[in-house]
Design an enzyme around this catalytic site. Structure first.
Site, short mmCIF file in Angstrom:
data_model
loop_
_atom_site.label_atom_id
_atom_site.label_comp_id
_atom_site.label_asym_id
_atom_site.label_seq_id
_atom_site.Cartn_x
_atom_site.Cartn_y
_atom_site.Cartn_z
CG HIS A 59 -2.09 -0.89 1.17
ND1 HIS A 59 -3.18 -0.75 1.98
CD2 HIS A 59 -2.34 -1.95 0.36
CE1 HIS A 59 -4.08 -1.68 1.70
NE2 HIS A 59 -3.60 -2.43 0.72
CD GLU A 61 -2.12 4.41 3.04
OE1 GLU A 61 -1.79 3.70 2.06
OE2 GLU A 61 -3.27 4.44 3.49
CB CYS A 92 -2.15 2.10 6.08
SG CYS A 92 -1.59 1.15 4.64
#
Lengths: 171, 171
Positions: A59, A61, A92
């Site tokens: 992801h 982040e 996250c």
């Protein structure tokens, strides 16, 4: 202690997160991007690469925070801000909380998976050892539009594929 | 559909997670280890490396799942089981949920940060698109003892250090 950011800086850094998001979109990934800022400078950048790498950890982040950790030689980021185009998920948000990031600025809400306001409020949980200041809706329209355009294109591609399959069957 | 595991297999795979945890401990990391099993075989292994790499993402579960993703060329693991010595945190529980792992077996509870039973119950959240079957307390005594011994050694080292600093001041 977090650095006070001016409205111009907030706008600029979210623009950089949007720039990262567009890179994801160009690769056929859901367009989500993030940057980590420390002392007024970008120290980590990331965009969603889950499909490309077939790795659930990739992801935006997570990649941006990991990069910031390594650049600053510290898994704790007690003076850092995170800018991300979409409300962070549980994974996250958990990482943001653990790394002691001071502020999160995000663009669009994620009603199905958001863990900051939508489904969970992880970053303000008083039972955890650190709370994070959150600003939502930053350049939200641009972040939402990127996502809308992406999913519209996906649906269009699927429709065209179905039509082609049907035609192939009929011939 | 998950493979049915025998009690012997469960015992064996948690033994492998404990083996990973000991590697972390040997490097001065909090001793936590994990393995991912697919079709009766280990396809991912990981141990906590957060301090060594100064990277907040380097939890045992995250490393094991990422390795399994890459080995199987899929970020979805709909036939996999995860074995981990400590109750997963928010970050790792979020990843487990997202990757569609079918079963989680864990050892010791984490009252301060656990996101499976203690603080959150992420893996049984009906609002999310997948729920995970959880078995807790597997070889719990060994997992707990590893952690207790580790923190005892940390406290002993700190005490010795303080004593040495005091003596240096007095001389």
């Amino acid at each position: 202690m977090s650095t006070e950011l001016t409205p111009e800086q907030i706008d600029y850094f979210m623009g950089q997160a949007l720039y990262e998001a567009r890179k994801a979109g160009a690769l056929g990934e859901v367009p989500i991007g993030a940057v980590v800022v420390n002392d007024g400078e970008i120290v980590g950048r990331g965009f969603n690469l889950r499909e490309r790498l077939q790795d659930g950890t990739q992801h935006a982040e997570l990649l941006a925070i990991s990069e910031a950790n390594r650049l600053l030689h510290s898994w704790r980021l007690p003076e850092a801000q995170l800018f991300v185009t979409l409300e962070p998920c549980l994974m996250c948000a958990g990482l943001i909380q653990q790394t002691r990031i001071t502020d999160v600025y995000y663009g669009a809400e994620d009603p199905k998976g958001g863990a900051v306001h939508s489904l969970y409020q992880v970053l303000e949980d008083e039972r955890l050892n650190h709370q994070v200041h959150v600003v939502s809706g930053v350049r939200q329209d641009e972040a939402s539009q990127l996502l809308k355009d992406f999913f519209k294109a996906v649906r269009k591609r699927r429709k065209a594929q179905k039509r082609a399959e049907k035609e192939a069957k009929n011939n």
